[in-house]
Scaffold this motif. Structure first.
Motif, PDB file in Angstrom:
ATOM      1  N   VAL B 366      40.483  38.659  27.647  1.00 14.44           N
ATOM      2  CA  VAL B 366      39.158  38.644  28.267  1.00 14.44           C
ATOM      3  C   VAL B 366      39.258  38.071  29.679  1.00 14.44           C
ATOM      4  O   VAL B 366      38.680  38.611  30.631  1.00 14.44           O
ATOM      5  CB  VAL B 366      38.181  37.814  27.408  1.00 14.44           C
ATOM      6  CG1 VAL B 366      36.840  37.717  28.107  1.00 14.44           C
ATOM      7  CG2 VAL B 366      38.008  38.415  26.043  1.00 14.44           C
ATOM      8  N   ALA B 367      40.033  36.979  29.815  1.00 16.51           N
ATOM      9  CA  ALA B 367      40.144  36.340  31.131  1.00 16.51           C
ATOM     10  C   ALA B 367      40.832  37.268  32.122  1.00 16.51           C
ATOM     11  O   ALA B 367      40.407  37.382  33.281  1.00 16.51           O
ATOM     12  CB  ALA B 367      40.916  35.038  30.998  1.00 16.51           C
ATOM     13  N   SER B 372      40.273  40.879  36.946  1.00 19.93           N
ATOM     14  CA  SER B 372      40.514  42.132  37.674  1.00 19.93           C
ATOM     15  C   SER B 372      39.257  42.959  37.820  1.00 19.93           C
ATOM     16  O   SER B 372      39.046  43.602  38.836  1.00 19.93           O
ATOM     17  CB  SER B 372      41.558  42.971  36.940  1.00 19.93           C
ATOM     18  OG  SER B 372      42.805  42.357  37.041  1.00 19.93           O
ATOM     19  N   ARG B 373      38.416  43.002  36.770  1.00 15.46           N
ATOM     20  CA  ARG B 373      37.274  43.924  36.800  1.00 15.46           C
ATOM     21  C   ARG B 373      35.944  43.199  36.876  1.00 15.46           C
ATOM     22  O   ARG B 373      34.885  43.841  36.886  1.00 15.46           O
ATOM     23  CB  ARG B 373      37.299  44.821  35.558  1.00 15.46           C
ATOM     24  CG  ARG B 373      38.538  45.698  35.539  1.00 15.46           C
ATOM     25  CD  ARG B 373      38.514  46.700  34.413  1.00 15.46           C
ATOM     26  NE  ARG B 373      39.656  47.592  34.518  1.00 15.46           N
ATOM     27  CZ  ARG B 373      40.028  48.427  33.569  1.00 15.46           C
ATOM     28  NH1 ARG B 373      39.356  48.484  32.441  1.00 15.46           N
ATOM     29  NH2 ARG B 373      41.068  49.200  33.733  1.00 15.46           N
ATOM     30  N   GLY B 374      35.964  41.850  36.841  1.00 16.41           N
ATOM     31  CA  GLY B 374      34.740  41.090  37.078  1.00 16.41           C
ATOM     32  C   GLY B 374      33.704  41.155  35.979  1.00 16.41           C
ATOM     33  O   GLY B 374      32.546  40.860  36.201  1.00 16.41           O
ATOM     34  N   SER B 375      34.103  41.519  34.776  1.00 16.42           N
ATOM     35  CA  SER B 375      33.115  41.610  33.695  1.00 16.42           C
ATOM     36  C   SER B 375      33.761  41.207  32.373  1.00 16.42           C
ATOM     37  O   SER B 375      34.962  41.407  32.177  1.00 16.42           O
ATOM     38  CB  SER B 375      32.574  43.034  33.614  1.00 16.42           C
ATOM     39  OG  SER B 375      31.957  43.235  32.362  1.00 16.42           O
ATOM     40  N   SER B 379      32.666  47.174  27.779  1.00 17.40           N
ATOM     41  CA  SER B 379      32.968  48.364  28.584  1.00 17.40           C
ATOM     42  C   SER B 379      34.034  48.076  29.637  1.00 17.40           C
ATOM     43  O   SER B 379      34.658  49.006  30.144  1.00 17.40           O
ATOM     44  CB  SER B 379      31.692  48.864  29.252  1.00 17.40           C
ATOM     45  OG  SER B 379      31.112  47.808  29.980  1.00 17.40           O
ATOM     46  N   ALA B 380      34.268  46.793  29.953  1.00 20.22           N
ATOM     47  CA  ALA B 380      35.281  46.481  30.953  1.00 20.22           C
ATOM     48  C   ALA B 380      36.687  46.787  30.428  1.00 20.22           C
ATOM     49  O   ALA B 380      37.635  46.878  31.197  1.00 20.22           O
ATOM     50  CB  ALA B 380      35.188  45.020  31.361  1.00 20.22           C
ATOM     51  N   MET B 455      39.631  50.734  24.365  1.00 27.43           N
ATOM     52  CA  MET B 455      40.852  50.806  25.165  1.00 27.43           C
ATOM     53  C   MET B 455      41.516  52.169  25.047  1.00 27.43           C
ATOM     54  O   MET B 455      42.100  52.677  26.007  1.00 27.43           O
ATOM     55  CB  MET B 455      41.840  49.726  24.711  1.00 27.43           C
ATOM     56  CG  MET B 455      41.396  48.327  25.069  1.00 27.43           C
ATOM     57  SD  MET B 455      42.667  47.113  24.796  1.00 27.43           S
ATOM     58  CE  MET B 455      43.013  47.270  23.062  1.00 27.43           C
ATOM     59  N   TYR B 456      41.485  52.790  23.847  1.00 28.73           N
ATOM     60  CA  TYR B 456      42.266  53.997  23.641  1.00 28.73           C
ATOM     61  C   TYR B 456      41.450  55.271  23.781  1.00 28.73           C
ATOM     62  O   TYR B 456      41.976  56.317  24.153  1.00 28.73           O
ATOM     63  CB  TYR B 456      42.946  53.959  22.262  1.00 28.73           C
ATOM     64  CG  TYR B 456      44.154  53.055  22.261  1.00 28.73           C
ATOM     65  CD1 TYR B 456      45.410  53.546  22.629  1.00 28.73           C
ATOM     66  CD2 TYR B 456      44.048  51.716  21.944  1.00 28.73           C
ATOM     67  CE1 TYR B 456      46.518  52.725  22.666  1.00 28.73           C
ATOM     68  CE2 TYR B 456      45.144  50.882  21.977  1.00 28.73           C
ATOM     69  CZ  TYR B 456      46.377  51.395  22.343  1.00 28.73           C
ATOM     70  OH  TYR B 456      47.472  50.587  22.389  1.00 28.73           O
TER      71      TYR B 456
END
Lengths: 105, 504
Positions: B366-367, B372-375, B379-380, B455-456
């Protein structure tokens, strides 16, 4: 000499008032005072029991030691709590529990 | 009275002194050498927590409560280690980007909390238990609200503080009544028997126990004291969520076992046991069922991964509570105080270890995605299998273990819970508790696999770059995943009943 039951009733009342305050009040500062009241209620019970368990007028000091620890912990809790409430006021401009609404289902 | 306190020696608390000493030294460095890089402080702090944890880890696999404390120390180290990679976010959220002022305490405080957990595992009376629990709790309030420019973190801190102080109030009120009914704070069966066997005190001692258990249930996140978990896990800084999820939960189970041990011994006295054994285990069964249902069903609609992991932590606590039902079935070769708790402590240790090995990398993921994606939303994680196939695989193993897929440690842990339930539950309990446990285990597959699906199956957006994975995080992820697979597949090679229960 006041019987033990009177102290316990007083302590129970204080505890209930504190618990009711935590559940009902919306101002975080008041909630926090009510929490401290619950700790004080426990202290009254402890000291009363310490007398009642003692023999020949000498109380059992164990309970009073715990009461001292509770006072110390309550002081630390107030220090942290007030700091958090100040931080909360800075970010929400309010100390009302209704403004704690960013985290929810 | 004196004999009770003769249990304690100064030497016994050496690891706690070491941890507090290092924390104090780090604070001094932070104050007097402000130019010293804070990430260096974090590395020192993390290493000392992990080394202390490994040092106190008992060789026999966590038979005593010290094992739980060792687990908590190692988890604390892992949490601080995430802080090294997370340092940029920490700086932004504490005093604005570009300045690292005021971030030093963030890496020293967990050590103090870990020292509290260690003292807790050594506690034999309620005073020590209360003071060490508060050392842990007070540090956690500060840590949860540490990101003061982040509204979610401050809110998590305030909520945790109010609900935590409420549970402290209940705990000390229970402690007062425990003392009033027994005349001592010692958590020994002999003391508790005074309360249960003296005429007219039974109501008082039961009242005391309900209040004391309320305090313990708050720490482990069992219903009805679970309300803080989703909010605090979501709002708190991610390294702190790791700490609360694994270390603080291990401490909660220490408290629960410490309180349960004398109670169970007193229940073995026939005149008490015939009246109260059924009621005590009935009460526990209701708590277990409520915890399982709230945790696992509450996790289903969540879209924030940290919040989902919070609900999942409630659900997993429910499965750990099921282990307590198995206590009645353990055959004890030799008699002695608390001997029947050895298999229980071992099971709780194993479950928490499996849970920790999967939860730590989950929060790391999660961190990393957040950086990298700010969320932190589900959905991130979209299309991570395309952009970072290796990272996606590691995360998959962690969530599979949390769900309880065979060949991972999570499966063995859940298996033990079900064995405890099947062996220890009475027929009437099994009728309703077993279906609930099965439904909750199945629900786990649904919501953990939501992340794997994201993810997949989802495609990454055009603008999505690969998530950057710093070296330390990658090393921790790989180590945890290897350990999960190792512990999960080991019973294949030593499949005797003995191996399943006591082997690793």
């Amino acid at each position: 000499m006041t019987p033990l039951a009177h102290y316990l009733i007083l302590s129970g009342l204080l505890f209930s008032i504190g618990l009711a305050g935590v559940l009902v009040r919306r101002n975080i500062l008041v909630v926090f005072m009510c929490l401290e009241m619950m700790l004080s209620a426990a202290n009254i019970s402890l000291v009363a029991f310490s007398r009642a368990q003692g023999t020949e007028g000498v109380p059992v000091y164990d309970a009073q030691v715990l009461a001292l620890f509770i006072v110390a912990v309550a002081a630390a809790e107030v220090a942290i709590g007030l700091a958090l409430i100040v931080a909360m006021f800075r970010s929400c401009r309010s100390v009302d529990s209704a403004s704690l609404n960013t985290l929810k289902d | 009275m004196l004999q009770d306190f003769a249990f304690y020696t100064w030497a016994q608390f050496t690891p706690a002194f070491v941890l507090v000493g290092i924390a104090a030294a780090l604070l001094m460095v932070d104050t007097f050498a402000p130019r010293f890089p804070k990430q260096g402080l974090a590395v020192i702090s993390a290493l000392s927590a992990i080394v202390t944890g490994l040092f106190i880890l008992p060789g026999d696999g966590g038979i005593s409560l010290t094992g739980l404390a060792a687990l908590a120390c190692i988890a604390t180290g892992a949490a601080i280690l995430l802080g090294v990679d997370y340092h940029k976010v920490t700086c932004e959220s504490v005093c604005g980007a570009g300045s690292q002022e005021g971030t030093g305490e963030f890496y020293a405080l967990p050590l103090v909390a870990a020292a509290g957990i260690f003292c807790l595992s050594q506690a034999r009376d309620i005073v020590t238990l209360f003071v060490s629990l508060e050392v842990l709790t007070l540090s956690s309030y500060v840590l949860a609200g540490y990101f003061r420019r982040n509204r979610g973190s401050v809110e998590a801190g305030v909520k945790y503080l109010v609900l935590g102080a409420l549970s402290t109030g209940l705990l000390v009120f229970g402690a007062a009544w425990y003392f009033g009914m027994t005349g001592s704070f010692s958590l020994s069966p002999a003391t508790l028997a005074v309360g249960f066997l003296s005429p007219g005190r039974i109501t008082g001692i039961l009242l005391a126990y309900v209040f004391l258990f309320a305090g313990a249930f708050f720490k482990v996140g069992a219903a009805p004291m679970h309300g803080w978990i989703p909010d605090v896990y979501q709002g708190a800084p991610t390294p702190v969520s790791i700490f609360l999820g694994v270390a603080s939960k291990a401490a909660g189970f220490c408290v629960l076992i410490l309180l349960f041990r004398p109670l169970y011994s007193v229940l073995s006295v026939p005149e008490v046991g015939s009246l109260y054994t059924g009621r005590v285990f009935g009460f526990f069964s209701i708590i277990m069922a409520a915890t399982l249902l709230i945790g696992n069903l509450g996790a289903i609609p969540q879209s924030n991964v940290k919040r989902l992991l919070g609900y999942s932590s409630i659900g997993q606590a429910g499965f750990i509570l099921l282990l307590f039902l198995g206590i009645q079935t353990f055959e004890v070769p030799e008699s002695g105080v608390g001997v029947e708790f050895v298999p229980l402590q071992h099971n709780v240790f194993y479950y928490l270890m499996a849970y920790g090995l999967a939860t730590v990398p989950a929060f790391y993921a999660v961190a990393l995605v957040r950086m990298s994606r700010g969320s932190e939303e589900l959905s991130a994680f979209r299309g991570l299998a395309k952009t970072n196939p290796r990272l996606a695989f590691l995360i998959t193993v962690c969530f599979a273990s949390l769900a309880g897929v065979p060949l991972t440690a999570g499966f063995i842990a859940k298996f033990r819970s079900f064995v405890a339930l099947l062996q220890g539950g009475s027929c009437s309990t099994l009728c309703w508790l077993l279906p609930i446990a099965v439904i909750c285990a199945a629900a786990g597959f649904y919501y953990y696999f939501k992340i794997i699906r994201e993810m997949y199956w989802e495609k990454p957006l055009e603008s999505d770059k690969p998530v950057t994975v710093p070296g330390i995080s990658m090393a921790v992820l790989i180590l945890c995943v290897l350990a999960l697979i190792w512990f999960g597949s080991k019973p294949l090679f030593c499949a005797s009943p003995q191996g399943l229960w006591f082997g690793f």
